[in-house]
Design a protein around this motif. Structure first.
Motif, short mmCIF file in Angstrom:
data_model
loop_
_atom_site.label_atom_id
_atom_site.label_comp_id
_atom_site.label_asym_id
_atom_site.label_seq_id
_atom_site.Cartn_x
_atom_site.Cartn_y
_atom_site.Cartn_z
N ALA A 114 0.82 -1.22 0.00
CA ALA A 114 0.00 0.00 0.00
C ALA A 114 0.85 1.26 0.00
O ALA A 114 0.53 2.23 -0.67
N GLU A 115 1.95 1.26 0.74
CA GLU A 115 2.73 2.49 0.85
C GLU A 115 3.27 2.96 -0.50
O GLU A 115 3.03 4.09 -0.89
N VAL B 280 4.53 6.55 -6.04
CA VAL B 280 3.65 7.12 -7.05
C VAL B 280 3.89 8.62 -7.18
O VAL B 280 3.93 9.16 -8.29
N SER B 281 4.09 9.30 -6.06
CA SER B 281 4.30 10.75 -6.12
C SER B 281 5.58 11.09 -6.88
O SER B 281 5.69 12.17 -7.45
N GLN B 282 6.53 10.17 -6.93
CA GLN B 282 7.78 10.43 -7.62
C GLN B 282 7.68 10.22 -9.13
O GLN B 282 8.61 10.56 -9.86
N MET C 232 1.20 15.66 -7.35
CA MET C 232 1.40 14.28 -6.95
C MET C 232 1.73 14.17 -5.46
O MET C 232 1.29 13.24 -4.79
N THR C 233 2.46 15.14 -4.94
CA THR C 233 2.76 15.18 -3.50
C THR C 233 1.48 15.33 -2.70
O THR C 233 1.24 14.59 -1.73
#
Length: 184
Positions: free
Chosen positions: A16-17, A24-26, A125-126
């Motif tokens: 999940a993390e 994903v944010s990266q 995304m962050t």
């Protein structure tokens, strides 16, 4: 006796993390922009500098992992089988948010968010990663992930931990730049 990390559904949380947050944010990182002064002169890849950076900056996160462990264990009493989901929820959120913030801390020599801001795709995304991470322990998916809703008294501790993490990282980054006359 239950100890953190000794749980059958840990794999679900580990999946999940990255799926909802830091990794994903990266994905938006290729659309980020560099500080103009960094681009003024060409630079060679410095593998020795990367190693030095990892040894200098890397241990900072361990300090705050230990802090989070101690807060969850001692302040919130998440130290038994009955409170395992509480511990995992607090650990997940702090880990996700600190991993997401470190991208902003290391992407520039400057103070992130104040002196240098990431591009809008990185910021979006962050925000999505942080919002998703904060939402999951309160969502219908929480039980399946081994999470539980955190008490509101957790969030001042989280804020303080993340603020201290960013502050210490910025201080060490400043000292690193003074000593080595370079940043990544």
């Amino acid at each position: 006796m239950w100890v953190p990390g000794n749980c059958g559904d840990q794999g679900v949380r580990e999946a999940a993390e990255p799926a909802c947050g830091s990794h994903v944010s990266q994905l938006a990182t290729p659309w980020d922009r560099m500080d103009p002064e960094y681009l003024r002169k060409p630079r060679n890849w410095d593998a020795k500098g990367i190693g030095r950076f990892m040894v200098t900056i890397g241990p900072i996160s361990s300090i705050f992992d230990i802090t989070t462990f101690l807060v969850m264990w001692n302040v919130f009493g998440a130290n038994s089988d009955a409170h395992q989901a509480l511990f995992q929820s607090g650990w997940f959120i702090e880990g996700l948010l600190s991993q997401t913030l470190i991208v902003h801390m290391i992407r520039t020599r400057k103070i992130p968010f104040i002196q240098s801001r990431a591009s809008w795709p990185v910021m979006v995304m962050t925000i999505l990663a942080v919002a998703t991470g904060l939402f999951l322990p309160f969502s219908p998916l929480a039980a399946g992930l081994g999470f539980t809703a955190l008490p509101m008294s957790y969030f001042p501790w989280l804020f303080g931990t993340l603020l201290a993490y960013c502050g210490l990282t910025q201080l060490v980054k400043t000292l690193y730049i003074k000593k080595f006359q370079t940043w990544l």
